[in-house]
Design an enzyme around this catalytic site. Structure first.
Site, mmCIF file in Angstrom:
data_model
loop_
_atom_site.group_PDB
_atom_site.id
_atom_site.type_symbol
_atom_site.label_atom_id
_atom_site.label_comp_id
_atom_site.label_asym_id
_atom_site.label_seq_id
_atom_site.Cartn_x
_atom_site.Cartn_y
_atom_site.Cartn_z
ATOM 1 N N THR A 33 -12.777 -42.565 -19.385
ATOM 2 C CA THR A 33 -12.951 -43.313 -20.639
ATOM 3 C C THR A 33 -12.890 -42.431 -21.883
ATOM 4 O OG1 THR A 33 -15.369 -43.121 -20.528
ATOM 5 C CG2 THR A 33 -14.366 -45.048 -19.476
ATOM 6 N N TRP A 34 -12.364 -41.218 -21.731
ATOM 7 C CA TRP A 34 -12.215 -40.345 -22.888
ATOM 8 C C TRP A 34 -11.302 -41.015 -23.912
ATOM 9 C CZ3 TRP A 34 -9.605 -34.857 -22.602
ATOM 10 C CH2 TRP A 34 -9.982 -34.099 -23.722
ATOM 11 N N ASP A 74 -16.366 -42.881 -15.411
ATOM 12 C CA ASP A 74 -16.768 -41.598 -15.977
ATOM 13 C C ASP A 74 -16.758 -41.651 -17.498
ATOM 14 O OD1 ASP A 74 -16.709 -38.318 -15.335
ATOM 15 O OD2 ASP A 74 -15.738 -38.865 -17.223
ATOM 16 N N TYR A 82 -17.972 -38.358 -25.932
ATOM 17 C CA TYR A 82 -16.817 -39.214 -26.190
ATOM 18 C C TYR A 82 -17.133 -40.196 -27.315
ATOM 19 C CZ TYR A 82 -15.344 -37.608 -21.511
ATOM 20 O OH TYR A 82 -14.999 -36.863 -20.405
#
Length: 283
Positions: free
Chosen positions: A18-19, A47, A52
């Site tokens: 999910t960066w 993750d 982020y």
């Protein structure tokens, strides 16, 4: 579907990264749909990290996971080095839990090494595990020397995973790190498994002729083929990121692809294994 055992749980080898997600309100609905599509396709590992979007990704993940049974998801987040001290870690963990709308993490990772003594960080991670707020802890962006130092600590061997950059074009960790982790039964979580979102150098992976030929033979995209390569050893979880539901669904299905020895040899010829130690790649 290829699976990996991590912290005593057997999970599909393709998870959801999910960066760079959660920063644009206009994309929120699309990004939530993408995460849910991956879970609906069979993914369990999600993750994220406090870094982020300064928490925006965790908020997005919390919203996306709301309809699901919490125990069906293997949820990972990470603590920044600047917050990885005995004085700060628990409050930052609590903030992550609140943003994620959950009362525990399956895995909490030390994002990368900072100024806090490693022993202090690891002791605090172990203490937090005892509270039940995290089920397990691990590390990220650690190389062999870091892991050896970790293993020498009294509770260092309780680490559940190491997350590093790894893909067919960036194979440096195969020189010694992957063998070390296999020997010590420490699963690898591969981020940027098909390259980073903001690589300065253009990747050749997706356009490579051999990659495309093998992908065509399997009836899949080059992207899916490369994910299958990353998880080929049965000890690696890949966490590709995408904001498109169909793309995420296709990613998860990559765990069903089996590559032959001949196909692996052809890919090795295009992207050779390292023959010397190289600095750990970090994106």
């Amino acid at each position: 579907m290829k699976t990996v055992t991590i912290s005593g749980k057997n999970v599909p080898a393709i998870g959801i990264g999910t960066w760079h997600m959660g920063d644009d309100p206009a994309k929120e609905t699309q990004e939530i749909e993408a995460i849910r599509a991956g879970i609906d396709a069979g993914a369990k590992v999600v993750d994220t990290a406090e870094m982020y979007g300064s928490g925006n990704s965790e908020i997005l993940v919390g919203k996306a996971l709301a309809p699901y049974e919490r125990d069906d998801i293997f949820l990972i987040s990470k603590v920044l080095p600047s917050n990885a001290s005995k004085a700060k870690m628990e409050q930052h963990l609590d903030a992550s839990l609140e943003r994620l709308n959950t009362d525990y993490l399956d895995l909490y990772l030390y994002h990368w090494r900072g100024g806090t003594p490693l022993s202090e960080t690891i002791n605090e991670l172990e203490r937090l595990k005892q509270t039940g707020k995290i089920r397990a802890w691990g590390v990220s962006n650690f190389d062999v020397a870091d892991l050896e130092e970790l293993w020498d600590l009294p509770v260092g061997k309780n680490a559940a995973a190491n997350e590093d950059l790894y893909n067919i074009e960036t194979r440096g960790i195969e020189y010694d790190l992957t063998a070390w982790q296999a020997k010590h039964d420490l699963p690898l979580i591969a981020y940027s498994p098909v390259g980073g979102l903001h690589n300065e150098l253009k990747t050749t992976m997706l356009e490579n002729k051999v990659v495309q030929e093998i992908a065509t033979a399997h009836g899949v995209s080059a992207h899916a083929l490369l994910l299958a390569w990353v998880i080929r050893d049965g000890k690696t979880i890949a966490i590709p990121q995408s904001s498109k539901a169909q793309h995420v669904t296709n990613n998860v299905k990559a765990a069903d692809i089996e590559l032959s020895e001949d196909e692996l040899r052809r890919l090795d010829k295009e992207y050779p294994q390292p023959d010397h130690k190289v600095p750990l790649a970090i994106n």
